[in-house]
Motif scaffolding. Structure first.
Motif, PDB file in Angstrom:
ATOM      1  N   ASP A  84      17.749   9.013   4.509  1.00 49.71           N
ATOM      2  CA  ASP A  84      18.763   9.767   3.958  1.00 49.71           C
ATOM      3  C   ASP A  84      19.820  10.472   4.915  1.00 49.71           C
ATOM      4  O   ASP A  84      20.360  11.455   4.536  1.00 49.71           O
ATOM      5  N   THR A  85      19.850   9.916   6.234  1.00 53.74           N
ATOM      6  CA  THR A  85      20.778  10.237   7.004  1.00 53.74           C
ATOM      7  C   THR A  85      22.100   9.252   7.277  1.00 53.74           C
ATOM      8  O   THR A  85      21.829   8.106   6.815  1.00 53.74           O
ATOM      9  N   LEU A 118      11.023  12.674   9.415  1.00 57.10           N
ATOM     10  CA  LEU A 118      10.819  11.690   8.486  1.00 57.10           C
ATOM     11  C   LEU A 118       9.752  12.114   7.686  1.00 57.10           C
ATOM     12  O   LEU A 118       8.623  12.072   8.319  1.00 57.10           O
ATOM     13  N   LYS A 119       9.619  12.150   6.335  1.00 58.48           N
ATOM     14  CA  LYS A 119       8.603  12.712   5.700  1.00 58.48           C
ATOM     15  C   LYS A 119       8.105  11.592   4.644  1.00 58.48           C
ATOM     16  O   LYS A 119       7.277  11.811   3.742  1.00 58.48           O
ATOM     17  N   GLY A 177      28.912   4.801   8.326  1.00 60.55           N
ATOM     18  CA  GLY A 177      27.898   4.882   7.160  1.00 60.55           C
ATOM     19  C   GLY A 177      26.687   4.334   7.016  1.00 60.55           C
ATOM     20  O   GLY A 177      25.789   4.580   6.106  1.00 60.55           O
ATOM     21  N   ALA A 178      26.089   4.013   8.365  1.00 61.57           N
ATOM     22  CA  ALA A 178      24.737   3.433   8.573  1.00 61.57           C
ATOM     23  C   ALA A 178      23.971   4.824   8.580  1.00 61.57           C
ATOM     24  O   ALA A 178      24.221   5.841   9.178  1.00 61.57           O
ATOM     25  N   PRO A 179      22.652   4.370   8.367  1.00 60.93           N
ATOM     26  CA  PRO A 179      21.443   5.371   8.523  1.00 60.93           C
ATOM     27  C   PRO A 179      21.499   6.248   9.828  1.00 60.93           C
ATOM     28  O   PRO A 179      21.437   7.401   9.908  1.00 60.93           O
ATOM     29  N   ALA A 233      14.448   8.667  13.420  1.00 59.21           N
ATOM     30  CA  ALA A 233      13.570   7.927  13.970  1.00 59.21           C
ATOM     31  C   ALA A 233      13.022   8.357  15.483  1.00 59.21           C
ATOM     32  O   ALA A 233      11.919   8.157  15.889  1.00 59.21           O
ATOM     33  N   ILE A 234      14.294   8.765  16.012  1.00 62.42           N
ATOM     34  CA  ILE A 234      13.751   9.047  17.616  1.00 62.42           C
ATOM     35  C   ILE A 234      13.438  10.512  17.518  1.00 62.42           C
ATOM     36  O   ILE A 234      12.220  10.587  18.074  1.00 62.42           O
TER      37      ILE A 234
END
Length: 300
Positions: free
Chosen positions: A168-169, A201-202, A227-229, A234-235
Motif C-alpha cells: 500500500d505504498t 508489513l502486516k 507510482g510503483a510500490p 520490504a527493506i
C-alpha cells in the motif's frame, strides 16, 4: 526480480551453473558423511576394500560411501531434483537472471555456508529456481506483488513456494515514510504484525512471521517509477524480522542499491554498521538478534 529476454548464449550463465554444480557436489558429499573423519589408510591398504566371506557365520559388509580422504566415486546418490530441474530449465532458455554473476556470487557464498536453511525472497523472477536449487533441502519462499506473474511462473515451475502480497505504498511517498522511520515507534523491535511503524508489513502470510529466516533477499517489489510500490516497507520489515528473531543473525541482501530508495532505506534501516559487503548493485547486511541481547540500539 523479473528481467527482459536476452538473445544468444550467455557465457557468464554457463560459468555460473558450472559453479553451482560444483557447489552441490560438495554439499552432497558433506550430507552423506555419516561418520567422523578417520586417519588415512596406509599405502598397503586398498582405498575401498570390502571383505566378503563365503562362510555363513560371517555377515557380509555393505559398501559405504567414500570419505573425504579418498577420491569421489559418484555411486552413492543421485542429482537432487531441485538441481536437475534448475540445470534443465536454464539450459533450455535464453533468458538470464537480472543480477550479474558477481552480484549473485555474494548471496551464493553465504547460502553455501548456511544451506539447507530458511530463505525468504521478496520477488518471484527468472532466478527463483536457481535460489531454490541452491537451498536444496531447506525452505525457500517467494513473495510477489503480481498475481498474474505468479500464475505464469507456477505453470512452468509448479514446485516453487510463492505468495501474493499487496503493498500500500508508492515510491513518491518515500520521503514521507523515511521521516516516519526516524520516530521511536519505528525503532522499537517487535513482531512486524504488531509494530506501530507505518513501514512494517502486516499483511504477509502468517507462516512468514512465525518462521525465523536465515537469509532474506529484497529484490522486489517494483521500484523504478513514482507510482510503483517501492521497496521501503520490504527493506524495513526484513531488518525488523532479523532483529526480532530469538537468537543468531540474519543475512539480508538488497538489490538495486544504485537507486535512491534502496540506497537510502537500506543504510538507515538495515544500518551501515551492519553492512558487510557491496558488489555492484547488491548490498549484504548481517542483522543480529536484538532479543538475545537486550539494550542494543536500533543501529550500532
Amino acid at each position: 526480480m523479473r528481467s527482459k529476454p536476452q538473445c544468444g548464449i550467455n557465457l557468464k550463465l554457463i560459468v555460473l551453473f558450472c559453479s553451482f554444480l560444483l557447489l552441490f557436489t560438495i554439499l552432497i558429499l558433506r550430507s552423506n558423511l555419516s561418520s567422523p573423519l578417520k586417519t588415512p589408510p596406509s599405502s598397503s591398504t586398498t582405498i575401498s576394500e570390502t571383505h566378503l566371506s563365503n562362510s555363513s557365520d560371517q555377515p557380509q559388509q555393505v559398501p559405504k560411501c567414500p570419505s573425504l580422504e579418498v577420491p569421489f566415486i559418484p555411486t552413492c546418490t543421485k542429482t537432487p531434483p531441485s538441481l536437475a530441474n534448475a540445470l534443465i530449465h536454464y539450459a533450455t532458455t535464453n533468458i538470464t537472471p537480472q543480477q550479474t554473476f558477481k552480484e549473485i556470487s555474494v548471496s551464493a557464498r553465504i547460502l553455501a555456508k548456511k544451506a539447507p536453511c530458511n530463505f525468504l525472497v521478496f520477488g518471484l523472477g527468472l532466478d527463483s529456481l536457481m535460489w531454490a536449487a541452491l537451498n536444496h533441502g531447506g525452505r525457500t519462499v517467494f513473495l510477489e506483488e503480481d498475481q498474474s506473474w505468479i500464475d505464469q511462473i507456477k505453470e512452468r515451475l509448479p514446485n516453487l513456494e510463492s505468495y501474493h502480497v499487496v503493498y500500500d505504498t508508492k515510491v513518491h511517498e518515500a520521503e514521507k515514510l523515511f521521516e516516519h522511520g526516524s520516530k521511536e515507534e519505528c525503532k522499537t523491535v517487535s513482531d512486524p504484525r504488531f509494530s506501530k511503524c507505518p513501514l512494517a508489513l502486516k499483511n504477509l502470510p502468517g507462516d512468514v512471521y512465525d518462521m525465523e529466516w536465515d537469509l532474506i533477499m529484497v529484490d522486489a517489489p517494483t521500484g523504478y517509477f513514482d507510482g510503483a510500490p517501492g521497496r521501503m516497507s520490504a527493506i524495513y520489515t526484513a531488518g525488523l524480522m532479523g532483529r526480532n528473531r530469538e537468537e543468531g543473525e540474519t543475512d539480508v541482501f538488497v538489490h538495486d542499491v544504485d537507486r535512491v530508495v534502496e540506497d537510502k532505506f537500506s543504510k538507515a534501516f538495515l544500518c551501515e554498521g551492519y553492512l558487510r559487503e557491496q558488489e555492484g548493485r547488491i548490498r549484504h547486511f548481517k542483522i543480529p538478534s536484538h532479543r538475545a541481547r537486550l539494550g542494543r540500539t536500533f543501529c550500532p
